[in-house]
Design a protein around this motif. Structure first.
Motif, PDB file in Angstrom:
ATOM      1  N   ASN A   1       0.857  -1.159   0.132  1.00 38.30           N
ATOM      2  CA  ASN A   1      -0.077  -0.240   0.010  1.00 38.30           C
ATOM      3  C   ASN A   1       0.986   1.192   0.091  1.00 38.30           C
ATOM      4  OD1 ASN A   1      -2.521  -1.198  -0.222  1.00 38.30           O
ATOM      5  ND2 ASN A   1      -2.605  -1.541   1.926  1.00 38.30           N
ATOM      6  N   SER A   2       2.067   1.176   0.717  1.00 43.76           N
ATOM      7  CA  SER A   2       2.746   2.390   1.043  1.00 43.76           C
ATOM      8  C   SER A   2       3.480   2.513  -0.795  1.00 43.76           C
ATOM      9  CB  SER A   2       4.056   2.014   1.674  1.00 43.76           C
ATOM     10  OG  SER A   2       4.952   3.098   1.558  1.00 43.76           O
ATOM     11  N   TRP A   3       3.981   1.406  -1.452  1.00 41.19           N
ATOM     12  CA  TRP A   3       4.099   1.482  -2.781  1.00 41.19           C
ATOM     13  C   TRP A   3       3.289   2.223  -3.718  1.00 41.19           C
ATOM     14  CZ3 TRP A   3       2.792  -1.186  -7.191  1.00 41.19           C
ATOM     15  CH2 TRP A   3       3.526  -1.124  -8.300  1.00 41.19           C
TER      16      TRP A   3
ATOM     17  N   ARG B   1       1.625   7.147  -6.489  1.00 40.84           N
ATOM     18  CA  ARG B   1       0.427   7.458  -7.035  1.00 40.84           C
ATOM     19  C   ARG B   1      -0.230   6.745  -7.911  1.00 40.84           C
ATOM     20  NH1 ARG B   1       2.752  13.754  -7.307  1.00 40.84           N
ATOM     21  NH2 ARG B   1       2.683  14.090  -5.120  1.00 40.84           N
ATOM     22  N   PHE B   2      -0.010   5.439  -7.554  1.00 41.64           N
ATOM     23  CA  PHE B   2      -0.943   4.452  -8.322  1.00 41.64           C
ATOM     24  C   PHE B   2      -2.300   4.165  -7.462  1.00 41.64           C
ATOM     25  CE2 PHE B   2       3.539   2.385  -9.295  1.00 41.64           C
ATOM     26  CZ  PHE B   2       3.649   3.020 -10.628  1.00 41.64           C
ATOM     27  N   ASN B   3      -3.185   3.953  -8.455  1.00 39.82           N
ATOM     28  CA  ASN B   3      -4.581   3.579  -7.933  1.00 39.82           C
ATOM     29  C   ASN B   3      -4.881   2.121  -8.607  1.00 39.82           C
ATOM     30  OD1 ASN B   3      -5.209   5.888  -6.498  1.00 39.82           O
ATOM     31  ND2 ASN B   3      -5.414   6.914  -8.485  1.00 39.82           N
ATOM     32  N   LEU B   4      -5.529   1.312  -7.683  1.00 41.35           N
ATOM     33  CA  LEU B   4      -6.114   0.115  -8.158  1.00 41.35           C
ATOM     34  C   LEU B   4      -7.186   0.367  -9.329  1.00 41.35           C
ATOM     35  CD1 LEU B   4      -5.706  -2.486  -5.191  1.00 41.35           C
ATOM     36  CD2 LEU B   4      -4.292  -2.172  -7.247  1.00 41.35           C
ATOM     37  N   PRO B   5      -7.503  -0.125 -10.303  1.00 42.42           N
ATOM     38  CA  PRO B   5      -8.631  -0.008 -11.045  1.00 42.42           C
ATOM     39  C   PRO B   5      -9.767  -0.859 -10.461  1.00 42.42           C
ATOM     40  CG  PRO B   5      -7.375  -1.866 -11.871  1.00 42.42           C
ATOM     41  CD  PRO B   5      -6.504  -1.452 -10.772  1.00 42.42           C
ATOM     42  N   SER B   6     -10.784  -0.548 -11.297  1.00 42.66           N
ATOM     43  CA  SER B   6     -12.056  -1.105 -10.931  1.00 42.66           C
ATOM     44  C   SER B   6     -11.948  -2.752 -11.453  1.00 42.66           C
ATOM     45  CB  SER B   6     -13.207  -0.718 -11.732  1.00 42.66           C
ATOM     46  OG  SER B   6     -13.778   0.577 -11.382  1.00 42.66           O
TER      47      SER B   6
ATOM     48  N   ILE C   1       9.799  -5.443  -8.826  1.00 44.64           N
ATOM     49  CA  ILE C   1       9.658  -4.252  -9.299  1.00 44.64           C
ATOM     50  C   ILE C   1       9.083  -3.284  -8.439  1.00 44.64           C
ATOM     51  CG2 ILE C   1       8.641  -2.731 -11.010  1.00 44.64           C
ATOM     52  CD1 ILE C   1       8.763  -5.277 -13.218  1.00 44.64           C
ATOM     53  N   ALA C   2       8.020  -3.919  -7.704  1.00 47.42           N
ATOM     54  CA  ALA C   2       7.556  -3.057  -6.602  1.00 47.42           C
ATOM     55  C   ALA C   2       8.456  -3.029  -5.251  1.00 47.42           C
ATOM     56  CB  ALA C   2       6.187  -3.437  -6.018  1.00 47.42           C
ATOM     57  N   GLY C   3       9.808  -3.336  -5.342  1.00 48.16           N
ATOM     58  CA  GLY C   3      10.551  -3.236  -4.170  1.00 48.16           C
ATOM     59  C   GLY C   3      10.262  -4.366  -2.788  1.00 48.16           C
TER      60      GLY C   3
END
Length: 80
Positions: free
Chosen positions: A12-14, A19-24, A76-78
């Protein structure tokens, strides 16, 4: 272990820091996601089940309404 961020917290911090948002969800069209508490692995297909070859770590994001699952590469998300 108290004081250590969970995988869900780190994911969630990543998302927030980039500034990513999960899509519908493409199936239910809802935005009711949960993040699995562990990393899963995808193995390179070698013509049968094998532990030889490349491994791709991923975080599972699961729609709570229909079960549709998407994956984010954990490296990639670390996260690994």
């Amino acid at each position: 272990m108290q004081g250590q961020a969970t995988l869900v917290d780190r994911f969630n911090s990543w998302l927030q820091s980039n500034r990513f948002n999960l899509p519908s969800c493409p199936i239910s069209h809802q935005e009711n996601w949960s993040v699995a508490e562990h990393v899963v692995e995808f193995h390179q297909y070698q013509g049968g089940f094998s532990s030889v070859g490349s491994v791709y770590p991923a975080v599972m994001i699961i729609c709570e309404d229909c079960g549709y699952t998407m994956f984010i590469n954990a490296a990639i998300a670390g996260l690994v």
